[in-house]
Design an enzyme around this catalytic site. Structure first.
Site, short mmCIF file in Angstrom:
data_model
loop_
_atom_site.label_atom_id
_atom_site.label_comp_id
_atom_site.label_asym_id
_atom_site.label_seq_id
_atom_site.Cartn_x
_atom_site.Cartn_y
_atom_site.Cartn_z
N ASP A 126 7.79 -12.13 -0.95
CA ASP A 126 8.79 -12.06 -2.01
C ASP A 126 9.77 -13.22 -1.87
O ASP A 126 10.51 -13.29 -0.90
CB ASP A 126 9.52 -10.71 -1.92
CG ASP A 126 10.66 -10.62 -2.90
OD1 ASP A 126 10.66 -11.37 -3.90
OD2 ASP A 126 11.56 -9.76 -2.68
N ASN B 84 12.28 -14.07 -4.04
CA ASN B 84 13.61 -13.98 -4.68
C ASN B 84 14.33 -12.67 -4.41
O ASN B 84 15.29 -12.33 -5.10
CB ASN B 84 13.48 -14.24 -6.18
CG ASN B 84 12.60 -13.19 -6.85
OD1 ASN B 84 11.99 -12.35 -6.17
ND2 ASN B 84 12.54 -13.22 -8.16
N ASP C 257 13.67 -9.49 -4.88
CA ASP C 257 13.63 -8.29 -5.72
C ASP C 257 12.67 -7.22 -5.17
O ASP C 257 12.42 -6.20 -5.81
CB ASP C 257 13.27 -8.64 -7.18
CG ASP C 257 11.87 -9.22 -7.32
OD1 ASP C 257 11.18 -9.40 -6.28
OD2 ASP C 257 11.46 -9.50 -8.46
N ASP D 29 5.54 -12.50 -5.09
CA ASP D 29 5.43 -13.29 -6.32
C ASP D 29 4.68 -14.60 -6.08
O ASP D 29 4.38 -14.95 -4.93
CB ASP D 29 6.83 -13.56 -6.90
CG ASP D 29 7.82 -13.96 -5.82
OD1 ASP D 29 7.49 -14.89 -5.06
OD2 ASP D 29 8.90 -13.33 -5.70
N ASP E 283 -8.16 -12.53 -10.97
CA ASP E 283 -8.89 -11.28 -11.20
C ASP E 283 -9.19 -11.19 -12.69
O ASP E 283 -8.31 -11.45 -13.52
CB ASP E 283 -8.00 -10.10 -10.78
CG ASP E 283 -8.79 -9.00 -10.11
OD1 ASP E 283 -9.77 -8.53 -10.73
OD2 ASP E 283 -8.44 -8.61 -8.99
N ASP F 194 -13.55 -7.52 -12.08
CA ASP F 194 -13.23 -6.14 -11.79
C ASP F 194 -14.16 -5.13 -12.46
O ASP F 194 -14.44 -5.24 -13.65
CB ASP F 194 -11.80 -5.88 -12.30
CG ASP F 194 -11.28 -4.51 -11.94
OD1 ASP F 194 -11.02 -4.28 -10.75
OD2 ASP F 194 -11.15 -3.66 -12.85
N ASP G 147 -8.36 -1.76 -2.26
CA ASP G 147 -8.76 -0.41 -2.67
C ASP G 147 -9.16 0.45 -1.48
O ASP G 147 -9.64 1.57 -1.66
CB ASP G 147 -9.97 -0.47 -3.61
CG ASP G 147 -9.61 -0.98 -4.98
OD1 ASP G 147 -8.45 -0.84 -5.39
OD2 ASP G 147 -10.52 -1.52 -5.65
O1 TEU Z 1 -11.80 -0.84 -8.76
C1 TEU Z 1 -12.87 -0.14 -9.37
C2 TEU Z 1 -13.51 0.95 -8.60
O2 TEU Z 1 -14.56 1.41 -9.01
C3 TEU Z 1 -12.88 1.42 -7.31
O3 TEU Z 1 -11.64 1.01 -7.46
C4 TEU Z 1 -12.73 2.89 -7.03
O4 TEU Z 1 -13.35 3.69 -7.96
C5 TEU Z 1 -11.26 3.28 -6.95
O5 TEU Z 1 -10.58 2.42 -6.10
C6 TEU Z 1 -11.10 4.72 -6.49
O6 TEU Z 1 -10.16 4.86 -5.48
C7 TEU Z 1 -11.18 -1.84 -9.47
C8 TEU Z 1 -9.94 -2.37 -8.77
O7 TEU Z 1 -10.30 -2.97 -7.57
C9 TEU Z 1 -8.95 -1.26 -8.60
O8 TEU Z 1 -7.82 -1.66 -7.89
C10 TEU Z 1 -8.56 -0.78 -9.97
O9 TEU Z 1 -7.76 0.36 -9.86
C11 TEU Z 1 -9.78 -0.44 -10.83
O10 TEU Z 1 -10.81 -1.43 -10.76
C12 TEU Z 1 -9.40 -0.34 -12.28
O11 TEU Z 1 -9.13 -1.60 -12.78
CA CA Z 2 9.92 -11.36 -6.08
#
Ligand code: TEU
Ligand code: CA
Length: 562
Positions: free
Chosen positions: A21, A23, A25, A29, A98, A201, A332
């Site tokens: 971070d 700045n 907040d 960033d 992404d 994604d 994730d």
């Molecule tokens: O994740 C898709 C996905 O299928 C897994 O994230 C999983 O089902 C999920 O994490 C259950 O805990 C991608 C991204 O990496 C994730 O951060 C997003 O939340 C998701 O897509 C939706 O865009």
């Molecule tokens: Ca910031």
């Protein structure tokens, strides 16, 4: 397999909100990332993927995008992004963003227009179906974040829209050519700005079974079924992906890496073969070991033997078809060291061993921020300390099946996506040096012991171990074997010993790790009469003499065999 410019590199994922971070907040960033580029270059990183920084209401931390053409003010400006790309270029670091196009945000103007006029052109950008109070919903699919995938279209009592993820993430209708044109236009706009490519994604979800009104057998007592089941039947995703690649990535020689779960071996070539629609995909097989359809409360800890077998199965089935990306964690997942190293054995050495076993595999090593420090899961004091939508859903699930609050918190803390999202631990000062303000998510209290400042330049640290691995991957003498050598598991029947050769033209490399809590001696007959030179060692003494390899408990070593 054709050689590509990115094969020999090491990639790194940044979760911008939690990196640095600039700045005060409390939110990481883009200027913060720019200020750390020198350190990333020092480490040897050449590809940098940023989780989403587009405008977003943050229902799912930026994976709900309300404007694809701009940067969320929390993260900075478009000029900051251009500067990041340019500064990256100066340091030989390719920037990857992404690409979230299975869904957008319910605050995106397309969705707003669809709500205003569901029967007009923007209504066709989404999956909207008629429904009347009291009727059964169009199908029984369960959102990945819990509950039905259908919700009432705002302002319309007789219509519902589809969302496989959060209800603030309406799915885009990829069957509509006009939507696809909009997506391609946006992708090209970014690539023309100098972006090297995208991490893509949840992309397998763009193709649904048709018609949408078909139920699947329930997989839980709620009568619903995970969309994963429907994806097994959906046909034609590769055609859509090839069209996207033709119209965008291929023209720009972009680097693309897809988030793609449950690929079938017969489809692998169409994804990542020489003519495939992506450069690479992540190996996620380890992240779903012991996953239960019931949810996290029903998931068993991962045994080293399961880890080893899963990794080897993937390496064998990919072979020379394409180039996978290897991870131990991401935003994730809970932290890899907390997941794959048995409780009580999470030492500095063990963390290096796990890192080495993964890093030395055939494929693109993709590090996640903090992995190079051995960051661990966070002991969240309460469910309120956790922000993530999916963790909150899993917590409710735990309570529903009868766990008490303490037990539920324990389960969720072990698997929460927020384990990977706690702020990066820069030093042992306030908030781990991440921010001078109040961090948006708690800092893992371990920052006093685990932080970058105490590891950079310190002999024996996890950070320096990763740095030497990256250097080894770029070393002319070994590069060809490490990047392209065939992976050949050995000692597969030796419980809790994970070992494999990388067979190259110049030499063989042996990677071996001992997950046991005691010393081990193993025999590899083909080493007899050959010399084994240590290229990397996580600590301790090791010997490879006359075909016998002696390892201490939790020791990991990389040998050059000639
Ligand atoms: O994740 C898709 C996905 O299928 C897994 O994230 C999983 O089902 C999920 O994490 C259950 O805990 C991608 C991204 O990496 C994730 O951060 C997003 O939340 C998701 O897509 C939706 O865009
Ligand atoms: Ca910031």
């Amino acid at each position: 397999m054709k050689k590509q410019w990115w094969h020999g590199k090491t990639a790194y994922q940044i979760y911008p909100k939690s990196f640095y971070d600039s700045n005060g907040d409390g939110i990481g960033d883009i200027p913060g990332i720019i200020s750390k580029l020198d350190e990333l270059q020092e480490l040897g990183i050449e590809i940098l993927w940023l989780s989403p920084v587009y405008c977003s209401p943050m229902a799912d931390q930026g994976y709900d995008i309300s404007d694809y053409y701009n940067i969320d003010p929390r993260f900075g400006t478009l000029e900051d992004m251009d500067r990041l790309i340019a500064e990256g270029k100066k340091r030989g670091i390719s920037i990857v963003m992404d690409l979230v196009v299975n869904h957008c945000s319910d605050e995106h103007e397309w969705f707003k227009k669809a709500c205003e006029d569901p029967y007009g052109p923007y209504g066709q950008f989404f999956h909207i179906l008629p429904w009347h109070e009291g009727e059964k919903l169009p199908n029984n699919w369960r959102s990945y974040f819990g509950g039905s995938v259908w919700d009432k279209l705002p302002g319309h009592d007789d219509l519902v829209y589809l969302h496989l993820f959060h209800k603030k993430q309406p799915d885009l209708n990829w069957e509509n050519p006009a939507l696809r044109e909009e997506i391609y236009k946006m992708i090209n706009w970014w690539l023309d700005r100098g972006l090297a490519g995208f991490r893509i994604d949840a992309i397998i979800n763009i193709k649904k079974t048709t018609p949408l009104t078909i139920d699947y057998p329930a997989d839980r007592a709620d009568g619903l079924c995970s969309p994963g089941r429907m994806l097994q039947d959906a046909v034609g995703v590769v055609d859509l992906l090839n069209e996207m690649a033709d119209r965008t990535f291929r023209k720009h020689q972009a680097f693309t890496i897809a988030e793609l779960f449950n690929w079938r071996k017969e489809d692998l070539a169409s994804y990542i073969g020489d003519e495939g629609c992506f450069s690479s995909i992540f190996d996620f097989a380890e992240t779903v070991i012991n996953a239960s359809p019931n949810g996290w409360y029903d998931q068993k800890p991962v045994e080293p033997e399961q880890y080893k077998q899963t990794v080897f199965d993937v390496q064998k089935s990919v072979g020379d078809v394409g180039y996978m990306a290897n991870i131990i964690e991401n935003h994730d997942e809970s932290r890899g060291v907390s997941r794959y190293i048995p409780e009580g054995e999470r030492s500095t050495e063990a963390k290096k061993m796990l890192g080495g076993l993964s890093f030395m595999l055939r494929g693109l090593p993709f590090l996640y921020q903090g992995q190079e420090l051995g960051m661990e899961n966070c002991a969240f004091p309460s469910i309120e300390a956790i922000d993530d939508v999916s963790s909150r859903d899993e917590y409710q699930r735990c309570l529903k099946v009868g766990l008490n609050e303490e037990e539920a918190l324990k389960v969720v803390s072990h698997y929460s996506r927020d384990n990977g999202r706690t702020p990066f631990q820069w030093n042992d000062e306030k908030n781990g040096g991440f921010t001078t303000g109040t961090p948006w998510l708690m800092v893992n209290p371990q920052y006093k012991e685990i932080n970058a400042a105490s590891q950079i330049g310190k002999e024996g640290s996890i950070y320096e171990f990763y740095k030497s691995m990256i250097a080894l991957r770029r070393d002319d003498r070994y590069e060809d074997t490490i990047v392209y050598g065939v992976t050949e598991p050995v000692l597969e029947d030796q419980k809790d010993i994970m070992a494999y050769f990388r067979r190259g033209e110049k030499q063989d490399i042996l990677v071996i790790g001992n997950f046991r809590d005691e010393a081990a001696e193993v025999e590899i007959p083909e080493l007899k009469g050959k010399t084994c030179q240590v290229l990397l060692n996580n600590g301790g003494t090791c010997m490879a003499v006359d075909g016998k390899v002696k390892l201490e408990a939790l020791q990991g070593v990389v040998f050059e065999v000639k």
